[in-house]
Design a protein around this motif. Structure first.
Motif, PDB file in Angstrom:
ATOM      1  N   MET A  60       0.688  -1.074  -0.596  1.00  0.00           N
ATOM      2  CA  MET A  60       0.156  -0.412  -0.032  1.00  0.00           C
ATOM      3  C   MET A  60       0.799   0.858   0.167  1.00  0.00           C
ATOM      4  O   MET A  60       1.828   1.433   1.062  1.00  0.00           O
ATOM      5  CB  MET A  60      -1.088  -0.262   1.299  1.00  0.00           C
ATOM      6  N   ILE A  61       0.830   2.224  -0.830  1.00  0.00           N
ATOM      7  CA  ILE A  61       1.621   3.273  -0.849  1.00  0.00           C
ATOM      8  C   ILE A  61       0.591   4.290  -1.053  1.00  0.00           C
ATOM      9  O   ILE A  61      -0.571   4.287  -1.744  1.00  0.00           O
ATOM     10  CB  ILE A  61       2.458   3.271  -2.117  1.00  0.00           C
ATOM     11  N   GLY A  62       1.239   5.607  -0.668  1.00  0.00           N
ATOM     12  CA  GLY A  62       0.848   7.110  -0.732  1.00  0.00           C
ATOM     13  C   GLY A  62       1.168   7.610  -2.014  1.00  0.00           C
ATOM     14  O   GLY A  62       1.815   6.705  -2.544  1.00  0.00           O
ATOM     15  N   PRO A  63       0.184   8.911  -1.808  1.00  0.00           N
ATOM     16  CA  PRO A  63       0.668   9.756  -3.577  1.00  0.00           C
ATOM     17  C   PRO A  63       2.670  10.346  -3.899  1.00  0.00           C
ATOM     18  O   PRO A  63       2.714  10.041  -4.691  1.00  0.00           O
ATOM     19  CB  PRO A  63       0.226  11.456  -2.977  1.00  0.00           C
ATOM     20  N   GLN A  64       2.581   9.948  -2.989  1.00  0.00           N
ATOM     21  CA  GLN A  64       4.215  10.884  -2.791  1.00  0.00           C
ATOM     22  C   GLN A  64       5.306   9.654  -3.256  1.00  0.00           C
ATOM     23  O   GLN A  64       6.279  10.040  -3.887  1.00  0.00           O
ATOM     24  CB  GLN A  64       4.472  11.000  -1.179  1.00  0.00           C
ATOM     25  N   ASP A  65       4.722   8.776  -3.645  1.00  0.00           N
ATOM     26  CA  ASP A  65       5.478   7.179  -3.765  1.00  0.00           C
ATOM     27  C   ASP A  65       5.098   7.040  -5.546  1.00  0.00           C
ATOM     28  O   ASP A  65       5.873   6.216  -5.760  1.00  0.00           O
ATOM     29  CB  ASP A  65       4.984   5.953  -3.078  1.00  0.00           C
ATOM     30  N   ILE A  66       4.537   7.806  -5.580  1.00  0.00           N
ATOM     31  CA  ILE A  66       4.010   7.811  -6.875  1.00  0.00           C
ATOM     32  C   ILE A  66       4.555   7.774  -8.529  1.00  0.00           C
ATOM     33  O   ILE A  66       5.060   9.428  -8.476  1.00  0.00           O
ATOM     34  CB  ILE A  66       2.297   7.639  -7.522  1.00  0.00           C
ATOM     35  N   SER A  67       5.559   7.711  -9.447  1.00  0.00           N
ATOM     36  CA  SER A  67       6.164   8.283  -9.970  1.00  0.00           C
ATOM     37  C   SER A  67       5.292   8.174 -11.194  1.00  0.00           C
ATOM     38  O   SER A  67       4.761   7.562 -11.565  1.00  0.00           O
ATOM     39  CB  SER A  67       7.668   7.006 -10.508  1.00  0.00           C
ATOM     40  N   PRO A  68       5.768   9.041 -11.755  1.00  0.00           N
ATOM     41  CA  PRO A  68       5.055   9.940 -13.329  1.00  0.00           C
ATOM     42  C   PRO A  68       5.179   8.524 -14.514  1.00  0.00           C
ATOM     43  O   PRO A  68       4.621   8.936 -15.060  1.00  0.00           O
ATOM     44  CB  PRO A  68       5.878  11.622 -13.719  1.00  0.00           C
TER      45      PRO A  68
END
Length: 94
Positions: A60-68
């Protein structure tokens, strides 16, 4: 370091994997137990190969962990994130 973007700033892609209704309900239940569950996505990545089969890692990851560069797809209320380097090997998985 990769530039990070909020999920709402990146369009959802066509799904490359399928999630059964039972699995989706269970995942959403687990995420809802988290304090920031409404912001979390499920990340699925290939962690390796064993006996000729891919091993997957889920987090489970937060938005800060998502790369473009990451692939993002919607499954009902669940956002699934697949790192770019794993997309080819996750395609078609259930």
């Amino acid at each position: 370091m990769a530039e990070l973007v909020a999920p709402e700033e990146t369009a959802m892609a066509d799904p490359v994997l399928s999630i059964t209704d039972t699995a989706l309900a269970r995942i959403l239940d687990l995420i809802s137990d988290e304090p920031d569950g409404d912001e979390l996505s499920l990340e699925i990545r290939v962690a390796g190969v064993r006996d000729g089969q891919f091993n997957y890692e889920l987090a489970m990851i937060g938005p800060q962990d998502i790369s473009p560069a990451d692939h993002r797809e919607a499954h009902g209320l669940l956002t699934v994130v697949i790192p770019a380097e794993s997309v080819e090997n996750v395609t078609g998985a259930t």
